[in-house]
Design an enzyme around this catalytic site. Structure first.
Site, PDB file in Angstrom:
ATOM      1  N   THR A 120       7.148 -67.485   9.455  1.00 57.64           N
ATOM      2  CA  THR A 120       8.402 -67.278   8.742  1.00 57.64           C
ATOM      3  C   THR A 120       9.232 -68.557   8.723  1.00 57.64           C
ATOM      4  O   THR A 120       8.799 -69.596   9.212  1.00 57.64           O
ATOM      5  CB  THR A 120       9.170 -66.105   9.395  1.00 57.64           C
ATOM      6  OG1 THR A 120      10.297 -65.773   8.606  1.00 57.64           O
ATOM      7  CG2 THR A 120       9.603 -66.434  10.807  1.00 57.64           C
TER       8      THR A 120
ATOM      9  N   ASP B 284      12.487 -54.813   4.009  1.00 60.46           N
ATOM     10  CA  ASP B 284      13.143 -55.721   4.946  1.00 60.46           C
ATOM     11  C   ASP B 284      14.268 -54.965   5.640  1.00 60.46           C
ATOM     12  O   ASP B 284      15.454 -55.189   5.395  1.00 60.46           O
ATOM     13  CB  ASP B 284      13.685 -56.933   4.183  1.00 60.46           C
ATOM     14  CG  ASP B 284      14.030 -58.090   5.112  1.00 60.46           C
ATOM     15  OD1 ASP B 284      13.768 -57.962   6.322  1.00 60.46           O
ATOM     16  OD2 ASP B 284      14.546 -59.098   4.626  1.00 60.46           O
TER      17      ASP B 284
ATOM     18  N   GLU C  69       9.021 -59.991  15.687  1.00 58.99           N
ATOM     19  CA  GLU C  69       9.379 -61.396  15.869  1.00 58.99           C
ATOM     20  C   GLU C  69       9.282 -61.853  17.325  1.00 58.99           C
ATOM     21  O   GLU C  69       9.738 -61.173  18.240  1.00 58.99           O
ATOM     22  CB  GLU C  69      10.815 -61.581  15.372  1.00 58.99           C
ATOM     23  CG  GLU C  69      11.299 -62.995  15.278  1.00 58.99           C
ATOM     24  CD  GLU C  69      12.659 -63.052  14.608  1.00 58.99           C
ATOM     25  OE1 GLU C  69      13.593 -63.589  15.224  1.00 58.99           O
ATOM     26  OE2 GLU C  69      12.782 -62.548  13.468  1.00 58.99           O
TER      27      GLU C  69
ATOM     28  N   PHE D 131      11.113 -68.449   2.095  1.00 60.73           N
ATOM     29  CA  PHE D 131      12.456 -67.867   1.984  1.00 60.73           C
ATOM     30  C   PHE D 131      13.118 -68.293   0.674  1.00 60.73           C
ATOM     31  O   PHE D 131      13.794 -69.313   0.607  1.00 60.73           O
ATOM     32  CB  PHE D 131      13.304 -68.298   3.182  1.00 60.73           C
ATOM     33  CG  PHE D 131      13.136 -67.413   4.393  1.00 60.73           C
ATOM     34  CD1 PHE D 131      11.914 -66.868   4.722  1.00 60.73           C
ATOM     35  CD2 PHE D 131      14.212 -67.137   5.209  1.00 60.73           C
ATOM     36  CE1 PHE D 131      11.759 -66.064   5.832  1.00 60.73           C
ATOM     37  CE2 PHE D 131      14.078 -66.332   6.330  1.00 60.73           C
ATOM     38  CZ  PHE D 131      12.857 -65.788   6.645  1.00 60.73           C
TER      39      PHE D 131
ATOM     40  N   LYS E 199       5.626 -62.412  14.126  1.00 61.90           N
ATOM     41  CA  LYS E 199       6.443 -63.306  13.306  1.00 61.90           C
ATOM     42  C   LYS E 199       6.871 -64.527  14.125  1.00 61.90           C
ATOM     43  O   LYS E 199       7.506 -64.388  15.180  1.00 61.90           O
ATOM     44  CB  LYS E 199       7.662 -62.549  12.785  1.00 61.90           C
ATOM     45  CG  LYS E 199       8.380 -63.249  11.641  1.00 61.90           C
ATOM     46  CD  LYS E 199       9.706 -62.612  11.308  1.00 61.90           C
ATOM     47  CE  LYS E 199       9.584 -61.207  10.804  1.00 61.90           C
ATOM     48  NZ  LYS E 199      10.896 -60.680  10.325  1.00 61.90           N
TER      49      LYS E 199
END
Length: 325
Positions: A160, A22, A100, A182, A136
């Site tokens: 996500t 990440d 993203e 998450f 994403k």
């Protein structure tokens, strides 16, 4: 002596779970040798402020200017910079990179689809096959529907900001390649609501959420990959060892690399298939109602979209700043 006890926990984890870095920082990816990598505007902004990466921002600005579309200049610059970082990361990893879509499009299915197609086009212009990219997208109803269209075109998606079981089930039904629950943000909400300072790993609400999703997907043979994300501590990661993928920050990767105790498998498809679970049918009305009934998921999804949007605005301001230097 068991060989696994001589391995670091990171190396043990890699034997049962695909480890994803990440981070957008290339040197850290080289250090921890993950299978996949993921980026977002915040990570790109942080990395682009380092001298060795500054040239990528300059290149993105020049490219966006060359497109001759002043109205879309910033969108073009951000997309080009995101793809440039993705291309660099792909030189260092064998798997995929997640890129993203603008979080401000989270409630616009068609605009999300257009932006995703554009990102893939930019990657393909650099010779990167779409199979190596995950787009994403936030796990709103509109985001999931956009993902469904994109998956049908061979554009793989990472849904996500996923905080609830109903979001996960809807993603699986839509044929999404990968979901990112998450863990840490779920824990944050429950700590705040309960007043507790901590939870044991096996009682951690974020861990329990991922386990439920993993078991459901394996029980009903959904190929959608479960990638736990947003970890707050090592215990959460250890309690999800065996999950399909885990995306882990450099700080926690470093902790895992420095410990050599045995790391047992916590999740397995074989165990999940024996679980007593009912299948859930989802349409838009039921999705919106069940999400609304989950205060944590509703609040954290909205907050996450806002935070992602603010991060993107910071990146845009940084690009503006480079233009006037």
């Amino acid at each position: 002596m068991d060989q696994t006890t001589t391995l670091s926990k990171l190396d043990q984890l890699k034997r049962m779970t695909v480890v994803v870095a990440d981070t957008g920082e290339f040197e850290l990816v080289k250090q921890y040798t993950p299978e996949d990598a993921t980026t977002n505007p915040s990570l790109i902004l942080k990395a682009s402020q380092q001298p060795q990466y500054a040239g990528l921002t300059d290149q993105a600005i020049r490219w966006a200017r060359a497109q001759g579309d002043q109205e879309r200049f910033m969108d073009n610059a951000v997309d080009k910079l995101s793809v440039s970082f993705g291309c660099e990361l792909l030189k260092l990893i064998p798997g995929r990179v997640s890129t993203e879509v603008d979080a401000r499009l989270s409630f616009d299915r068609d605009a999300t689809i257009r932006r995703a197609r554009r990102l893939i086009e930019l990657y393909e212009q650099q010779g990167i096959a779409r199979e190596r990219i995950l787009i994403k997208i936030a796990s709103t109803w509109e985001g999931i529907r956009a993902g469904e269209v994109l998956e049908a075109e061979g554009i793989h998606c990472n849904l996500t900001l996923l905080f609830s079981f109903v979001q996960a089930v809807a993603c699986a039904a839509a044929g999404i390649t990968l979901v990112s629950p998450f863990v840490g943000r779920i824990l944050d909400w429950h700590k705040q609501q309960s007043g507790r300072d901590s939870y044991p790993a096996n009682e951690d609400p974020g861990v329990l959420s991922v386990r439920r999703i993993y078991d459901y997907f394996k029980k009903f043979d959904h190929p959608t990959i479960v990638m736990g994300a947003s970890f707050r501590n090592l215990g959460e990661i250890e309690a999800l060892a065996g999950c399909d993928r885990l995306t882990i920050s450099p700080a926690l990767l470093n902790e895992l690399a420095g410990q050599h105790d045995p790391l047992p498998r916590a999740l397995s498809a074989e165990h999940a298939r024996q679980a007593d679970i009912e299948q859930l049918e989802i349409d838009e009305t039921r999705f919106r109602w069940l999400l609304n009934e989950d205060a944590m998921a509703t609040e954290k999804l909205a907050e996450g979209i806002r935070l992602f949007s603010r991060d993107l605005e910071k990146l845009e301001r940084a690009i503006d700043g480079k233009m006037v230097e």
